[in-house]
Write a protein that holds these residues in place. Structure first.
Motif, short mmCIF file in Angstrom:
data_model
loop_
_atom_site.label_atom_id
_atom_site.label_comp_id
_atom_site.label_asym_id
_atom_site.label_seq_id
_atom_site.Cartn_x
_atom_site.Cartn_y
_atom_site.Cartn_z
N GLY B 110 116.20 -16.35 53.89
CA GLY B 110 116.50 -15.39 52.85
C GLY B 110 117.19 -14.15 53.42
N GLU B 115 112.21 -13.74 55.86
CA GLU B 115 112.19 -14.23 54.48
C GLU B 115 112.69 -15.68 54.44
OE1 GLU B 115 114.66 -12.08 51.75
OE2 GLU B 115 113.61 -12.88 49.99
N TRP B 117 113.00 -19.34 51.84
CA TRP B 117 112.91 -20.01 50.54
C TRP B 117 112.67 -21.49 50.80
CZ3 TRP B 117 112.80 -17.04 46.29
CH2 TRP B 117 113.38 -15.76 46.35
N HIS B 127 108.40 -18.92 48.16
CA HIS B 127 109.01 -17.76 48.81
C HIS B 127 108.05 -17.23 49.86
CE1 HIS B 127 111.01 -13.53 48.09
NE2 HIS B 127 111.56 -14.17 49.11
N SER B 128 108.56 -17.00 51.06
CA SER B 128 107.75 -16.39 52.12
C SER B 128 108.46 -15.15 52.63
CB SER B 128 107.55 -17.38 53.27
OG SER B 128 106.88 -16.74 54.35
N LEU B 129 107.71 -14.10 52.90
CA LEU B 129 108.29 -12.88 53.47
C LEU B 129 107.82 -12.67 54.91
CD1 LEU B 129 107.90 -10.56 50.35
CD2 LEU B 129 110.03 -11.54 51.25
N ASP B 130 107.08 -13.65 55.44
CA ASP B 130 106.48 -13.46 56.76
C ASP B 130 106.65 -14.71 57.63
OD1 ASP B 130 104.78 -15.17 55.44
OD2 ASP B 130 103.16 -13.70 55.23
N TRP B 135 102.91 -18.18 51.65
CA TRP B 135 103.92 -18.57 50.66
C TRP B 135 103.43 -18.21 49.26
CZ3 TRP B 135 108.62 -20.65 52.05
CH2 TRP B 135 108.73 -21.15 53.36
N ASN B 188 116.91 -11.97 43.28
CA ASN B 188 116.04 -12.54 44.31
C ASN B 188 114.88 -13.34 43.73
OD1 ASN B 188 116.22 -12.74 47.14
ND2 ASN B 188 114.43 -11.44 47.44
#
Lengths: 89, 368
Positions: B110, B115, B117, B127-130, B135, B188
């Motif tokens: 991402g 990030e 997807w 979606h993951s931000l880490d 997730w 997003n």
């Protein structure tokens, strides 16, 4: 307390030792195992907590009937085996 | 030039490396277990792999040393199904869509550091931000009423196989769903819109043939240099868009065929794209038993079959949608087949050399 055994193939993928765990049902015994080995949960149960399609759980030689909630009763001296089903092979 | 090639296969992740002597296979990981999807993340060098155990489900692993060592990360998982959740049926067979991960079918970086997807079967986006430590199901898409029209295409359930993140506006995403068409988000993933005017489905009754919500885009690719120019290899044809996916033109003169699964675009030249054609839906083998890669260099006005180095008789190779990749310079390409062959070209597809004919069925091909 019931003893929980995991198929050797599962133990080769993640930590899955033989455990003796308190519990009056299969779910209670498995949850106790998963508390100590949290990664193991998703190998045995699907996202909604049912036994995975290609996993079979036996209690004293008989496959459990409640695959959704694992409410099948276990006795203090029960042997629980978590095996891979031939259907998935 | 990339010097690493990663292959997700029926029997594990297989790596190949380029040295002065040429390409050779160097290592395998997860031997015996399916690897349907992988991502070499160019941002920090992390290699991600979806690992699908026949009995124990899909797991998600990451490597910081290009596949030498792996650690298990969190796997995308559906939240507990609410008791009042509306029942969504697979349109074709009217069976309920499960709230349970069956397969990871798309994985992309991402906009932000860490990030990610992830597209899955059944058709959901996570979606993951880490970097995959956790997730979240993208509920805006999962709860979209348009999902009720989706159906399995080749698989039992509908699935998300393509995720494109716009390099100009990294909050703009396009996803491809088989079968559910093309969906666009410009925030997003907060909201979604089903786009795709002009895409045609032969597998639906005539009055629904142009419904964008039931289309089967096998694979969608855009050029990093011009993300408004998009190619789609669809179930029953090839489609081209020059306005970011809003409107599409059907290509009917591809040579030798309009059918296939994979498509790749030149990262710098939006006029150039590659396909791996087969005969047709009900005959998924190379045309005339002769394997080729099909290339256009003029935006779809003409197509040329590229055959040098590829078997030209009694060839039965089928190339799945994630099994064709091109490097950032647009020169080196690789593709892999269901019959376990992988070919590499270092001249834009003009000629090919076979890396191996002895591999398991290939599910995913990506340069690292």
């Amino acid at each position: 307390m019931p003893t929980v055994h995991f198929t050797a193939n599962l133990a080769s993928q993640t930590s899955a030792p033989i455990c003796q765990m308190d519990g009056a049902t299969v779910r209670e015994a498995l949850n106790a195992v998963f508390t100590q080995h949290p990664t193991l949960r998703s190998y045995v149960l699907d996202d909604q907590g049912a036994v995975r399609q290609h996993v079979v759980v036996f209690v004293d030689g008989t496959a459990i009937t409640d695959r959704q909630k694992q409410a099948d009763a276990v006795k203090p001296n029960s042997e629980i085996f978590v095996m891979q089903a031939l259907s998935g092979g | 030039m990339s010097t690493k090639l990663y292959l997700g296969t029926r029997k594990g992740l297989i790596e190949a490396e380029r040295s002065a002597a040429g390409w050779r296979i160097t290592r395998n990981s997860f031997l015996g277990v399916q690897v349907p999807m992988l991502l070499p993340d160019a941002r920090d060098g992390t290699l991600y792999a979806a690992v699908e155990h026949g009995h124990f489900g899909t797991k998600f692993h990451a490597s910081h040393d290009a596949g030498a060592n792996w650690e298990e990360r969190a796997c995308p998982a559906f939240p507990p199904k609410p008791e009042d959740a509306p029942k969504v049926l697979n349109m074709a067979d009217q069976q309920p869509i499960p709230w349970d991960l069956k397969k990871i079918w798309a994985l992309e970086a991402g906009a932000a550091d860490g990030e990610l997807w992830c597209g899955t079967l059944p058709g959901a986006l996570f979606h993951s931000l880490d970097s995959g430590a956790s997730w979240r199901l993208v509920e805006s898409l999962w709860n979209d009423p348009g999902r009720a029209k989706w159906m399995g295409g080749g698989a039992e359930w509908p699935g998300i196989h393509t995720i494109l993140v716009d390099p100009r506006n990294r909050h703009r995403l396009l996803i491809g769903v088989s079968c559910g068409g093309v969906w666009e988000s410009t925030d997003n993933g907060a909201t979604w819109r089903n786009i795709g005017e002009g895409i045609r489905a032969e597998f639906m009754p005539p009055d629904q043939a142009y419904d964008p919500g039931i289309q089967d885009p096998h694979r969608i690719a855009w050029s990093a240099a011009d993300p408004d120019t998009i190619w789609m290899q669809h179930h029953n044809g090839i489609f081209h868009s020059t306005d970011g996916g809003q409107k599409w033109r059907e290509i009917t003169h591809a040579n030798p065929s309009n059918f296939g699964f994979a498509v790749a675009m030149h990262p710098q030249d939006s006029q150039t794209a590659w396909f791996v054609p087969g005969i047709k839906d009900e005959l998924r083998v190379p045309c005339d038993g002769a394997l080729c890669v099909m290339r256009t260099r003029d935006g779809g006005q003409t197509f040329e079959p590229l055959r040098q180095g590829l078997p030209q008789e009694h060839a039965y190779h089928l190339v799945y949608r994630h099994c064709l990749d091109v490097t950032g310079d647009g020169r080196t390409l690789a593709f892999g087949s269901t019959t376990g062959s992988v070919w590499i070209s270092e001249n834009g597809g003009d000629s090919w050399e076979r890396l191996s004919a002895d591999l398991p069925p290939i599910y995913c091909v990506r340069f690292g």
